[in-house]
Design an enzyme around this catalytic site. Structure first.
Site, PDB file in Angstrom:
ATOM      1  N   ASP A 146     -15.896  34.824  38.762  1.00 43.63           N
ATOM      2  CA  ASP A 146     -16.641  33.684  39.298  1.00 43.63           C
ATOM      3  C   ASP A 146     -15.959  33.230  40.596  1.00 43.63           C
ATOM      4  O   ASP A 146     -15.231  32.249  40.618  1.00 43.63           O
ATOM      5  CB  ASP A 146     -16.657  32.567  38.244  1.00 43.63           C
ATOM      6  CG  ASP A 146     -17.349  31.314  38.729  1.00 43.63           C
ATOM      7  OD1 ASP A 146     -18.256  31.426  39.567  1.00 43.63           O
ATOM      8  OD2 ASP A 146     -16.973  30.222  38.264  1.00 43.63           O
TER       9      ASP A 146
ATOM     10  N   THR B 215     -12.529  30.224  33.686  1.00 42.87           N
ATOM     11  CA  THR B 215     -11.266  30.888  34.013  1.00 42.87           C
ATOM     12  C   THR B 215     -10.373  30.966  32.782  1.00 42.87           C
ATOM     13  O   THR B 215     -10.177  29.964  32.091  1.00 42.87           O
ATOM     14  CB  THR B 215     -10.533  30.093  35.110  1.00 42.87           C
ATOM     15  OG1 THR B 215     -11.441  29.884  36.172  1.00 42.87           O
ATOM     16  CG2 THR B 215      -9.301  30.828  35.596  1.00 42.87           C
TER      17      THR B 215
ATOM     18  N   TYR C 211     -15.866  26.109  30.755  1.00 45.07           N
ATOM     19  CA  TYR C 211     -14.564  25.649  31.276  1.00 45.07           C
ATOM     20  C   TYR C 211     -13.680  25.528  30.042  1.00 45.07           C
ATOM     21  O   TYR C 211     -13.211  24.453  29.704  1.00 45.07           O
ATOM     22  CB  TYR C 211     -14.803  24.304  31.969  1.00 45.07           C
ATOM     23  CG  TYR C 211     -13.650  23.679  32.715  1.00 45.07           C
ATOM     24  CD1 TYR C 211     -12.993  24.348  33.744  1.00 45.07           C
ATOM     25  CD2 TYR C 211     -13.246  22.373  32.418  1.00 45.07           C
ATOM     26  CE1 TYR C 211     -11.967  23.732  34.447  1.00 45.07           C
ATOM     27  CE2 TYR C 211     -12.222  21.751  33.118  1.00 45.07           C
ATOM     28  CZ  TYR C 211     -11.584  22.440  34.139  1.00 45.07           C
ATOM     29  OH  TYR C 211     -10.578  21.822  34.839  1.00 45.07           O
TER      30      TYR C 211
ATOM     31  N   ASP D  87     -21.784  28.693  33.208  1.00 44.77           N
ATOM     32  CA  ASP D  87     -20.340  28.898  33.245  1.00 44.77           C
ATOM     33  C   ASP D  87     -19.652  27.765  32.503  1.00 44.77           C
ATOM     34  O   ASP D  87     -19.943  26.595  32.745  1.00 44.77           O
ATOM     35  CB  ASP D  87     -19.855  28.952  34.702  1.00 44.77           C
ATOM     36  CG  ASP D  87     -18.438  29.520  34.810  1.00 44.77           C
ATOM     37  OD1 ASP D  87     -18.054  30.342  33.955  1.00 44.77           O
ATOM     38  OD2 ASP D  87     -17.715  29.131  35.743  1.00 44.77           O
TER      39      ASP D  87
ATOM     40  N   GLN E  84     -15.392  23.364  47.230  1.00 39.36           N
ATOM     41  CA  GLN E  84     -15.504  22.745  45.902  1.00 39.36           C
ATOM     42  C   GLN E  84     -14.907  21.332  45.889  1.00 39.36           C
ATOM     43  O   GLN E  84     -15.500  20.392  45.364  1.00 39.36           O
ATOM     44  CB  GLN E  84     -14.785  23.635  44.878  1.00 39.36           C
ATOM     45  CG  GLN E  84     -14.931  23.185  43.426  1.00 39.36           C
ATOM     46  CD  GLN E  84     -14.235  24.158  42.458  1.00 39.36           C
ATOM     47  OE1 GLN E  84     -13.687  25.174  42.861  1.00 39.36           O
ATOM     48  NE2 GLN E  84     -14.273  23.832  41.174  1.00 39.36           N
TER      49      GLN E  84
ATOM     50  N   ARG F  44      -5.204  15.688  39.177  1.00 40.98           N
ATOM     51  CA  ARG F  44      -5.324  14.320  38.677  1.00 40.98           C
ATOM     52  C   ARG F  44      -3.976  13.817  38.198  1.00 40.98           C
ATOM     53  O   ARG F  44      -3.139  13.399  38.986  1.00 40.98           O
ATOM     54  CB  ARG F  44      -6.408  14.244  37.589  1.00 40.98           C
ATOM     55  CG  ARG F  44      -7.813  14.326  38.137  1.00 40.98           C
ATOM     56  CD  ARG F  44      -8.846  14.035  37.064  1.00 40.98           C
ATOM     57  NE  ARG F  44      -8.647  14.876  35.882  1.00 40.98           N
ATOM     58  CZ  ARG F  44      -9.185  16.078  35.729  1.00 40.98           C
ATOM     59  NH1 ARG F  44     -10.001  16.571  36.641  1.00 40.98           N
ATOM     60  NH2 ARG F  44      -8.957  16.790  34.658  1.00 40.98           N
TER      61      ARG F  44
ATOM     62  N   TYR G  33     -17.846  18.555  44.918  1.00 40.26           N
ATOM     63  CA  TYR G  33     -18.099  18.588  43.468  1.00 40.26           C
ATOM     64  C   TYR G  33     -18.371  17.236  42.815  1.00 40.26           C
ATOM     65  O   TYR G  33     -18.882  17.181  41.703  1.00 40.26           O
ATOM     66  CB  TYR G  33     -16.971  19.333  42.745  1.00 40.26           C
ATOM     67  CG  TYR G  33     -15.787  18.500  42.299  1.00 40.26           C
ATOM     68  CD1 TYR G  33     -15.621  18.181  40.939  1.00 40.26           C
ATOM     69  CD2 TYR G  33     -14.852  18.037  43.203  1.00 40.26           C
ATOM     70  CE1 TYR G  33     -14.533  17.435  40.526  1.00 40.26           C
ATOM     71  CE2 TYR G  33     -13.772  17.286  42.793  1.00 40.26           C
ATOM     72  CZ  TYR G  33     -13.620  16.982  41.457  1.00 40.26           C
ATOM     73  OH  TYR G  33     -12.555  16.234  41.047  1.00 40.26           O
TER      74      TYR G  33
ATOM     75  N   HIS H 180      -6.048  26.631  31.539  1.00 38.85           N
ATOM     76  CA  HIS H 180      -6.667  26.483  32.865  1.00 38.85           C
ATOM     77  C   HIS H 180      -7.034  25.012  33.110  1.00 38.85           C
ATOM     78  O   HIS H 180      -6.706  24.449  34.161  1.00 38.85           O
ATOM     79  CB  HIS H 180      -7.907  27.363  32.972  1.00 38.85           C
ATOM     80  CG  HIS H 180      -8.708  27.128  34.214  1.00 38.85           C
ATOM     81  ND1 HIS H 180      -8.225  27.430  35.474  1.00 38.85           N
ATOM     82  CD2 HIS H 180      -9.944  26.580  34.417  1.00 38.85           C
ATOM     83  CE1 HIS H 180      -9.135  27.092  36.380  1.00 38.85           C
ATOM     84  NE2 HIS H 180     -10.177  26.577  35.764  1.00 38.85           N
TER      85      HIS H 180
END
Ligand code: MN
Length: 433
Positions: free
Chosen positions: A251, A367, A146, A144, A258, A160, A262, A151
């Protein structure tokens, strides 16, 4: 060289917008004669086998082969009498292209071979509502990415720093992780809300229980059509020769699990409990007319990630949320063209270190969010971390997905009066066991 040849190749005959079939196809159908996606289906009385969708019909390729309509290809019945498309894909992309052309010819309004053979037609055609779709491929490995800049920017802004939403590596490489292949399920397969460890913001220690923030991720996946040997790399120019086709992909993600798990290695149990794939694989060939320019990539990428031509694809994407007894609510409208990194770049990056790939491997986009709030591809972004709940038609609200909700992904390309659709990837969330 090869890449440039493909870019400037003449139109693929089976994609000609003027083609018409003797099978009636409604204008809003996902499956006109220009599409011809491949999938695995079974009926109440048949084994699993390879089929092609057209209009609201499915063509049984095993039966078509048995009746001699594909005799020029000399394919063993076992290729079609199969639980997966992998053996068919393994015949090679040039072969599959010629084969798709043959199906196109057989279904052409001017071709009498099958059209005027009533007995054969009754054996070969099934109403799409009478078949049960299966997993299209045996997925060996699932990756997967990113790769949507909107996104990644949204998530970076939320968790963040809005001023430095993208991490320093993001514009230099397509970030990705290795996912879990065993829990990929075909559209229509329900699954239970996952349980796991979470750490509430105000708690000192983690707790165990059902996820409280179950989310979807609107993604598009490509399926590997040619294997490589360990040590071999695939260039961006050659990448299309290694991609068989494309599906929709959800997904599913448990955001609370998460958030806690993570660091520092990325998603684990937050994403490996279920992922939903659409059953029809639309060939990359059928999507060629919908190629479009991608983002201007600034800063300039390293040479192995450079590519020529228009490599994004204009695929309209929709997400619908359906409560147990309610109607569908359209909650997101996005587009695959919003990808910052193309699938050719993803594949080149994935293999640049010599990582081998196999037929049936699945690589998902990450995503896909667009630039506007109604185009965000997850509840996390649509409800902005739960601060802006979505109002549904039945008067209820959602920050994340409720038990017994169904999430449906749909997608289609449209140009020159031709609509190439993907069907749907739908999944119902059952309560935790
Ligand atoms: Mn994802």
């Amino acid at each position: 060289m090869l890449g440039e040849f493909i870019t400037f190749a003449p139109m693929i005959k089976a994609n000609d917008p003027s083609l018409k079939s003797w099978i009636e196809v409604q204008p809003n159908s996902d499956f006109p004669i220009q599409n011809l996606p491949f999938g695995i289906f079974k009926t109440q009385s048949s084994t699993s086998r390879v089929g092609v969708a057209i209009g609201d019909q499915v063509i049984d390729l095993l039966m078509l082969n048995k009746l001699g309509f594909l005799s020029d290809f000399k394919i063993e019945d076992s290729v079609f009498d199969n639980q997966y498309l992998n053996d068919f894909i393994a015949l090679g992309k040039p072969f599959c292209s010629t084969f798709r052309q043959r199906i196109s010819n057989l279904l052409n309004e001017n071709n009498a071979e099958l059209r005027d053979n009533k007995i054969a037609r009754s054996k070969v055609l099934h109403s799409i509502t009478n078949v049960q779709m299966q997993m299209p491929v045996k997925v060996g490995d699932y990756t997967d990415f990113y790769s949507s800049i909107d996104h990644a920017t949204n998530v970076g802004t939320m968790f963040r720093d809005p001023a430095n939403a993208l991490l320093p590596n993001w514009k230099h490489l397509p970030v990705g992780y290795h996912g879990r292949a065993s829990s990929i399920v075909v559209s229509g397969t329900p699954f239970h809300r996952p349980k796991g460890q979470t750490k509430p913001a105000d708690a000192e220690l983690p707790v165990f229980g059902p996820s409280k923030s179950l989310d979807f991720e609107l993604e598009v996946a490509f399926i590997i059509g040619k294997s490589t040997e360990l040590g071999q790399s695939v260039s961006t120019a050659d990448a299309d020769n290694y991609i068989f086709g494309v599906t929709l992909f959800n997904d599913w993600s448990a955001r609370d699990i998460q958030t806690w798990e993570y660091v520092p290695l990325g998603p684990f149990l937050a994403k490996n409990f279920a992922s939903t794939i659409s059953p029809w694989v639309v060939t990359l060939e059928a999507l060629e007319p919908f190629r479009t320019a991608g983002y201007q990539q600034e800063p300039k990428v390293l040479p192995y990630l450079e590519y020529k031509g228009e490599k994004n694809i204009d695929i309209n994407l929709e997400v619908l949320l359906q409560p147990e007894k309610g109607e569908e609510n359209l909650i997101c409208r996005s587009n695959y063209k919003f990808m910052y990194w193309t699938m050719e770049q993803q594949l080149a990056h994935h293999t640049v270190n010599g990582c081998n790939i196999n037929i049936g491997d699945l690589m998902a986009s990450g995503t896909i969010s667009g630039p506007t709030p109604d185009s965000y591809g997850s509840m996390l972004e649509l409800s902005w971390k739960g601060t802006k709940p979505l109002k549904l038609k039945d008067g209820t609200e959602r920050k994340f997905i409720n038990d017994n909700d169904t999430v449906i992904l749909r997608g289609y390309c449209e140009k020159d009066g031709v609509r190439i659709g993907f069907g749907e990837a739908a999944g119902k969330l059952l309560p935790a066991l």
